[in-house]
Design an enzyme around this catalytic site. Structure first.
Site, mmCIF file in Angstrom:
data_model
loop_
_atom_site.group_PDB
_atom_site.id
_atom_site.type_symbol
_atom_site.label_atom_id
_atom_site.label_comp_id
_atom_site.label_asym_id
_atom_site.label_seq_id
_atom_site.Cartn_x
_atom_site.Cartn_y
_atom_site.Cartn_z
ATOM 1 N N LYS A 178 -1.151 -5.217 11.912
ATOM 2 C CA LYS A 178 -1.086 -3.766 12.118
ATOM 3 C C LYS A 178 -1.114 -3.125 10.730
ATOM 4 C CE LYS A 178 2.125 -0.842 12.219
ATOM 5 N NZ LYS A 178 1.374 0.077 11.322
ATOM 6 N N GLU A 254 8.933 -7.872 2.299
ATOM 7 C CA GLU A 254 8.651 -7.391 0.934
ATOM 8 C C GLU A 254 8.971 -5.909 0.948
ATOM 9 O OE1 GLU A 254 8.074 -9.227 -1.446
ATOM 10 O OE2 GLU A 254 7.314 -11.075 -0.560
ATOM 11 N N CYS A 288 5.389 -1.126 -5.118
ATOM 12 C CA CYS A 288 6.817 -1.482 -5.066
ATOM 13 C C CYS A 288 7.301 -2.036 -6.393
ATOM 14 C CB CYS A 288 7.065 -2.548 -4.021
ATOM 15 S SG CYS A 288 6.419 -2.148 -2.441
ATOM 16 N N GLU A 385 13.323 5.317 -5.096
ATOM 17 C CA GLU A 385 12.024 4.733 -5.420
ATOM 18 C C GLU A 385 11.041 5.892 -5.557
ATOM 19 O OE1 GLU A 385 10.494 2.025 -2.476
ATOM 20 O OE2 GLU A 385 9.492 0.829 -4.008
HETATM 21 C C1 SIN Z 1 3.327 -3.859 -3.567
HETATM 22 O O1 SIN Z 1 3.432 -2.777 -4.086
HETATM 23 O O2 SIN Z 1 3.940 -4.123 -2.539
HETATM 24 C C2 SIN Z 1 2.443 -4.949 -4.096
HETATM 25 C C3 SIN Z 1 2.122 -4.856 -5.503
HETATM 26 C C4 SIN Z 1 1.359 -6.039 -6.028
HETATM 27 O O3 SIN Z 1 1.004 -6.973 -5.305
HETATM 28 O O4 SIN Z 1 1.130 -6.041 -7.217
#
Ligand code: SIN
Length: 483
Positions: A178, A254, A288, A385
């Site tokens: 998804k 993650e 992230c 964040e």
């Molecule tokens: C992410 O922001 O979740 C992944 C970043 C990355 O793989 O470098």
């Protein structure tokens, strides 16, 4: 194959390209222009359940194939992704916004997970364990967990899918994907390439929807689903963990981050500026692992800031398909509002706005690369964040102090530091409570190394030799024999 052949308006379940049962569609918009790019089926729970059942049926035969067979098909999929990298990158920029150069990089990075796990499929060894008694023999088998659901975000519409589908298929699992509501087109394009590679019906399914919570409920609670792999925010991750708990599914999470980037007084300042720029402004700050808090030692503060400001001023904000674009649009209005409000509150709380701080003249969803200095740990912005092109700069005096402050967060995904002192490099690497540490490096992502966080940044690792483990069960065989 042309870009138009890869821009698909149907979802992919059980080897069929289909519309939603309701006939409803969801619109995909180019964030750079606000124009409609395509529509995709707006599916619901019934289609999600059918996708899970199709994946379960396909699992019964896919799990019996040899690793070599799966690897061969995956290699074909990888080759097709590479052959169509330009079309995929163009589609990626069109639906997500990142500069074409970065989008092309993401396609190659995404494809690398398929190649890597095609190779790893053949190396998923069990063990023979030295026996505890003369009349027994012990073995372990590694077996695929079963149907996997992959719930993926909009910020990496290619790579976050392959990072999950790669190990799943290699292990012998089947998947229901998804994709993020804003970016379903790359997922459909990749499913098309997988179909062309000969990956059988039901092994990969893609369901598109504008109702993620509704569809997600099926994908995270259905008894036939044995693993959920999610990339996204920590609050949604916690919700999924609760949903998956009832049927005790395996999970990989993650989740969010609050990455510190520390510039020590013994750093190579030019390299630190370069590293901070790429770590902060990649994908307009929407990853992230982007730097979220930039800690600069007092003794090198002025020198660092002067160079950093000059580099930020030089960034080109423009639509991702425009030559030389370095900062594309943010994904949607909500993202712009969030960034704007974080800045306003930080300034109210005493931060100094020294660069940017507003929407860019390029268009509604473009935001100026921004720098806030004199930020302190007490300010709200230190705990959020950012997910936007905003640097927050903090001062520090001592190694112990900065380590404590860097670790003072519920998150633990990525951290970075610059130092040329070997002893400090070891001390700080060991003390940082993070799953990934970049040392004199601003880019840490690669298919060959484990990506994942600790604390509320999640669990499980993606990529590397560890990435396939989460998609396999270990079965212990205890054999009694006559001696
Ligand atoms: C992410 O922001 O979740 C992944 C970043 C990355 O793989 O470098």
């Amino acid at each position: 194959m042309h870009l138009s052949d890869l821009t698909l308006s149907k979802a992919y379940i059980d080897g069929q390209w289909i519309q939603a049962d309701s006939g409803k569609t969801a619109i995909v918009v180019n964030p750079a222009s606000g124009e409609q790019v395509a529509t995709v089926p707006d599916m619901g729970q019934a289609e999600a359940e059918r996708a899970v059942i199709a994946a379960d049926v396909a699992f019964k035969s896919w799990k019996k194939t040899t690793a070599k067979h799966r690897a061969t098909l995956m290699k074909k999929w990888f080759d097709l992704m590479v052959q169509h990298a330009d079309q995929l990158a163009t589609l990626l920029t069109t639906e997500q916004g990142k500069p074409y150069k970065e989008a092309f990089g993401e396609v190659m990075y995404g494809a690398s997970f398929i190649e890597w796990f095609a190779e790893e499929a053949k190396r998923a060894y069990g063990d023979q364990i030295p026996s505890a008694s003369p009349s027994t023999r012990f073995l372990t088998l590694k077996q695929p967990v079963g149907v996997v659901t992959a719930i993926t975000p909009w910020n990496f519409p290619v790579a976050m899918i392959t990072r999950k589908a790669g190990p799943a298929l290699a292990a012998g699992c089947t998947v229901v994907i998804k994709p993020g509501e804003d970016t379903p087109l790359c997922a459909l394009a990749m499913a098309k390439l997988a179909e062309m590679a000969g990956i059988p019906a039901g092994v990969i399914n893609v369901i598109t929807t504008s109702k993620p919570a509704e569809v997600g409920e099926v994908l995270c609670t259905h008894p036939l689903v044995r693993k959920v792999s999610f990339t996204g925010s920590t609050p949604v991750g916690k919700h999924i963990l609760r949903q998956a708990a009832d049927t005790v599914k395996k999970v990989s999470m993650e989740l969010g981050g609050n990455a510190p980037f520390i510039v020590f007084d013994d750093a190579d300042i030019d390299k630190a500026v370069q590293g901070a720029m790429i770590s902060k402004y990649r994908n307009a700050g929407q990853t992230c692992v982007c730097t979220n808090r930039l800690y600069v030692h007092n003794d090198v503060y002025d020198q660092f800031i002067e160079k950093y400001v000059a580099a930020v001023k030089a960034l080109k904000v423009a639509p991702g398909l425009e030559e030389g674009s370095e900062i594309g649009p943010l994904i949607n209005q909500k993202a712009i509002d969030k960034v704007q409000s974080l800045i306003t509150v930080a300034v109210d709380q005493g931060a100094k706005l020294i660069e940017g701080g507003q929407q860019s003249a390029q268009g509604d969803l473009f935001f100026q690369p921004t720098i806030l200095t004199e930020v302190t740990d007490k300010m709200d912005i230190a705990h959020q964040e950012l997910f936007g092109p905003v640097t927050t700069v903090f001062r520090f005096e001592s190694e112990d102090d900065v380590i404590e402050r860097a670790n003072d967060t519920p998150y633990g995904l990525a951290a970075y530091f610059y130092s040329q002192n070997l002893s400090r490099v070891w001390r700080v690497s060991e003390a940082l409570e993070y799953g990934i540490v970049g040392i004199n490096e601003g880019i840490i992502s690669t298919e060959v190394a484990p990506f994942g966080g600790v604390k509320e940044s999640g669990c499980g690792r993606e990529g590397s030799k560890y990435g396939i483990e989460d998609y396999m069960e270990i079965k212990y065989l205890c054999m009694g024999i006559d001696v």
